[in-house]
Scaffold this motif. Structure first.
Motif, PDB file in Angstrom:
ATOM      1  N   ARG A  34       0.815  -1.221   0.000  1.00 44.86           N
ATOM      2  CA  ARG A  34       0.000   0.000   0.000  1.00 44.86           C
ATOM      3  C   ARG A  34       0.845   1.267   0.000  1.00 44.86           C
ATOM      4  O   ARG A  34       0.302   2.371  -0.023  1.00 44.86           O
ATOM      5  CB  ARG A  34      -0.918   0.005   1.222  1.00 44.86           C
ATOM      6  CG  ARG A  34      -1.923  -1.133   1.230  1.00 44.86           C
ATOM      7  CD  ARG A  34      -2.829  -1.051   2.446  1.00 44.86           C
ATOM      8  NE  ARG A  34      -3.670   0.124   2.418  1.00 44.86           N
ATOM      9  CZ  ARG A  34      -4.865   0.191   1.839  1.00 44.86           C
ATOM     10  NH1 ARG A  34      -5.376  -0.860   1.254  1.00 44.86           N
ATOM     11  NH2 ARG A  34      -5.572   1.300   1.883  1.00 44.86           N
ATOM     12  N   ASP A  35       2.152   1.131   0.058  1.00 43.15           N
ATOM     13  CA  ASP A  35       3.030   2.296   0.092  1.00 43.15           C
ATOM     14  C   ASP A  35       4.129   2.088  -0.948  1.00 43.15           C
ATOM     15  O   ASP A  35       5.304   1.928  -0.619  1.00 43.15           O
ATOM     16  CB  ASP A  35       3.628   2.462   1.491  1.00 43.15           C
ATOM     17  CG  ASP A  35       4.074   3.883   1.767  1.00 43.15           C
ATOM     18  OD1 ASP A  35       3.939   4.760   0.885  1.00 43.15           O
ATOM     19  OD2 ASP A  35       4.571   4.126   2.881  1.00 43.15           O
ATOM     20  N   ASN A  67      -0.109   5.217  -1.919  1.00 45.14           N
ATOM     21  CA  ASN A  67       0.225   5.539  -0.537  1.00 45.14           C
ATOM     22  C   ASN A  67      -1.036   5.472   0.292  1.00 45.14           C
ATOM     23  O   ASN A  67      -2.111   5.829  -0.194  1.00 45.14           O
ATOM     24  CB  ASN A  67       0.794   6.961  -0.406  1.00 45.14           C
ATOM     25  CG  ASN A  67       2.061   7.183  -1.182  1.00 45.14           C
ATOM     26  OD1 ASN A  67       2.075   7.959  -2.122  1.00 45.14           O
ATOM     27  ND2 ASN A  67       3.131   6.505  -0.807  1.00 45.14           N
ATOM     28  N   PRO A  68      -0.920   5.073   1.537  1.00 43.02           N
ATOM     29  CA  PRO A  68      -2.097   5.110   2.404  1.00 43.02           C
ATOM     30  C   PRO A  68      -2.596   6.548   2.539  1.00 43.02           C
ATOM     31  O   PRO A  68      -1.802   7.497   2.547  1.00 43.02           O
ATOM     32  CB  PRO A  68      -1.570   4.587   3.749  1.00 43.02           C
ATOM     33  CG  PRO A  68      -0.344   3.809   3.416  1.00 43.02           C
ATOM     34  CD  PRO A  68       0.249   4.515   2.230  1.00 43.02           C
ATOM     35  N   GLY A 128      -1.030   7.522   6.515  1.00 37.11           N
ATOM     36  CA  GLY A 128      -0.106   7.624   5.388  1.00 37.11           C
ATOM     37  C   GLY A 128       0.133   9.051   4.959  1.00 37.11           C
ATOM     38  O   GLY A 128      -0.419  10.000   5.518  1.00 37.11           O
ATOM     39  N   SER A 129       0.921   9.200   3.909  1.00 37.29           N
ATOM     40  CA  SER A 129       1.227  10.526   3.388  1.00 37.29           C
ATOM     41  C   SER A 129       0.105  11.068   2.508  1.00 37.29           C
ATOM     42  O   SER A 129      -0.020  12.277   2.346  1.00 37.29           O
ATOM     43  CB  SER A 129       2.520  10.475   2.565  1.00 37.29           C
ATOM     44  OG  SER A 129       2.306   9.744   1.354  1.00 37.29           O
ATOM     45  N   ASN A 185      -4.683   5.388  -3.739  1.00 32.97           N
ATOM     46  CA  ASN A 185      -4.697   4.239  -2.845  1.00 32.97           C
ATOM     47  C   ASN A 185      -5.605   3.160  -3.433  1.00 32.97           C
ATOM     48  O   ASN A 185      -6.387   3.435  -4.349  1.00 32.97           O
ATOM     49  CB  ASN A 185      -5.100   4.653  -1.421  1.00 32.97           C
ATOM     50  CG  ASN A 185      -6.479   5.265  -1.365  1.00 32.97           C
ATOM     51  OD1 ASN A 185      -7.469   4.598  -1.638  1.00 32.97           O
ATOM     52  ND2 ASN A 185      -6.544   6.553  -1.014  1.00 32.97           N
TER      53      ASN A 185
END
Length: 142
Positions: A20-21, A36-37, A43-44, A49
């Motif tokens: 997920r990242d 990215n989350p 996340g950022s 996502n």
């Protein structure tokens, strides 16, 4: 419930790196995105996502199913849209689950016809068939 059997006409292929990242890309190069989350999950939020990708796929697929049904019913769905809202959260069993809200706007038909078209599209759509009985999917007409 038995496993649905299908005659496969196409197979999409995508590969993820770093879960997920990281990054997700299709084998044909048409999709290549940073994932990215979301900030809401720590996340950022700098990339897309998986839930956004699922929402994009479900809304496009459902719109296509709506078109199939509209042609059968000879209904005018020009100018229509389908918005998918995909929620993610803890499922209470130590894992995570999804839920979906599909909102269809079909301006050229009355409310009863729009509702009927949406319900019939839900029977046709592959995403609907894949999720039926597995996750909560709410259908709404705007």
């Amino acid at each position: 419930m038995s496993i649905q059997q299908i005659d496969v006409k196409y197979t999409a292929v995508a590969t993820a790196e770093n879960g997920r990242d990281g990054r997700v890309a299709s084998d044909d190069g048409n999709l290549d995105v940073v994932v990215n989350p979301p900030k809401e999950m720590g996340g950022s939020g700098a990339g897309t996502n998986p839930e956004q990708l699922f929402a994009a796929g479900f809304s496009a697929c459902f719109q296509g199913a709506l078109g199939v049904v509209a042609r059968r019913e000879k209904a005018d769905i020009s100018g229509s849209t389908v918005t998918a809202k995909v929620g993610i959260g803890a499922n209470g069993s130590g894992g995570f689950g999804l839920e979906v809200e599909l909102v269809a706007s079909i301006p050229n038909v009355d409310a009863a016809t729009a509702q009927s078209l949406v319900e019939k599209a839900h029977e046709v759509c592959p995403y609907s068939n894949a999720t039926r009985g597995n996750i909560k999917v709410d259908l709404k007409v705007a």
